[in-house]
Design a protein around this motif. Structure first.
Motif: not given
Length: 300
Positions: A252-260
């Motif tokens: 979730t953190q990867l997705m919502q931070s833009g990293e994903a």
């Protein structure tokens, strides 16, 4: 005989006590096991381009694999481990669920569809991709839709949802296909290239990846009306909510931070190994929706 009978109660008591002791032995959770061994077993695919596959140096690479490695770093921080050894375990469509169930694999991120049937056997993380099945065929095959393959040979990868979709499609429409199963996506494409079948049915993203990996990509095209949409997710053992919570929180953190999205662009909008070809596939809106509001709901 009397001596044997006199030993029987002792044997029964010992066996009963042994069974009780075994039953009382606590089963380690995945986080406890990882903490005690300082090792995590990650399941990967061998030819699921561009999700999880071997490059030309036999190194595991791909979109899903990058996400899994990022999750592994989060697990190491969560457990406050100074070091965490990563053991990479190759899996196929047929053995991936059993290997997760028996503890050989702690986490598998590849091209595994989260559906209700599989959710009775394993647990899934929040979704990491959305796709649908189509056909890969030669430019000059004359195949444009699944109906064009009536009575002709079609390749599928054994143990995939595409295999089931093809059989269901034939049953509901009274069509017969000559279905041949391959061990993995790479073997299926090799058989398609050799002329063993007219088309290969699989998730469209995987087909575009295989096409990009081909010696002559322009000889191949992805065709057909997309079948029902499906979502990919990372797979883990059932009834281990603490481990799932760590995995979901990290993704979730990867997705919502833009990293994903950066990882996505690396594998779908940039040159990728082994041939440096670019899939040129901008992130679809359905995937961006998953990034904005991650969830673990199956679509089928």
């Amino acid at each position: 005989m009397n001596r044997l009978l006199s030993l029987f109660p002792c044997w029964l008591i010992c066996t009963t006590l042994g069974a009780q002791a075994q039953a009382q032995t606590p089963v380690l959770t995945t986080l406890q096991k990882i903490s005690q061994t300082a090792t995590i077993n990650l399941g990967h695919r061998e030819s699921s381009v561009p999700f999880s596959y071997y490059d030309n140096r036999r190194q595991v690479v791909g979109y899903s694999h990058d996400l899994m490695l990022a999750v592994t770093q989060s697990i190491q921080k969560e457990l406050k481990l100074p070091a965490l050894a990563v053991k990479l375990v190759p899996v196929t469509s047929q053995n991936r669920i059993p290997l997760v169930q028996n503890g050989s694999v702690d986490l598998e991120c590849g091209s595994t569809t989260n559906n209700r049937e599989r959710a009775r056997q394993v647990a899934f993380s929040v979704s990491i991709f959305q796709t649908s099945s189509r056909l890969l065929t030669r430019q000059d095959s004359g195949v444009a839709e699944l109906s064009d393959l009536k009575g002709r040979r079609v390749l599928v990868t054994a143990g995939t949802t595409s295999e089931r979709q093809l059989m269901l499609y034939g049953e509901t429409r009274g069509m017969r296909f000559d279905i041949e199963s391959a061990k993995d996506h790479g073997q299926a494409f090799a058989q398609l290239q050799s002329g063993r079948a007219e088309a290969f049915m699989m998730d469209d993203a995987v087909l575009y990846g295989l096409r990009a990996k081909a010696d002559r990509p322009d000889d191949w095209r992805v065709v057909g009306q997309p079948m029902a949409a499906e979502v990919y997710a990372c797979m883990l053992r059932k009834d281990d909510p603490a481990f799932k919570a760590v995995v979901d929180r990290s993704l979730t953190q990867l997705m919502q931070s833009g990293e994903a999205l950066k990882i996505y662009r690396r594998w779908f909008q940039s040159p990728i190994p082994p041939k440096g070809l670019n899939l040129n596939w901008p992130a679809p809106e359905s995937l961006l929706d998953l990034y904005r509001t991650p969830n673990d709901r199956p679509l089928g």
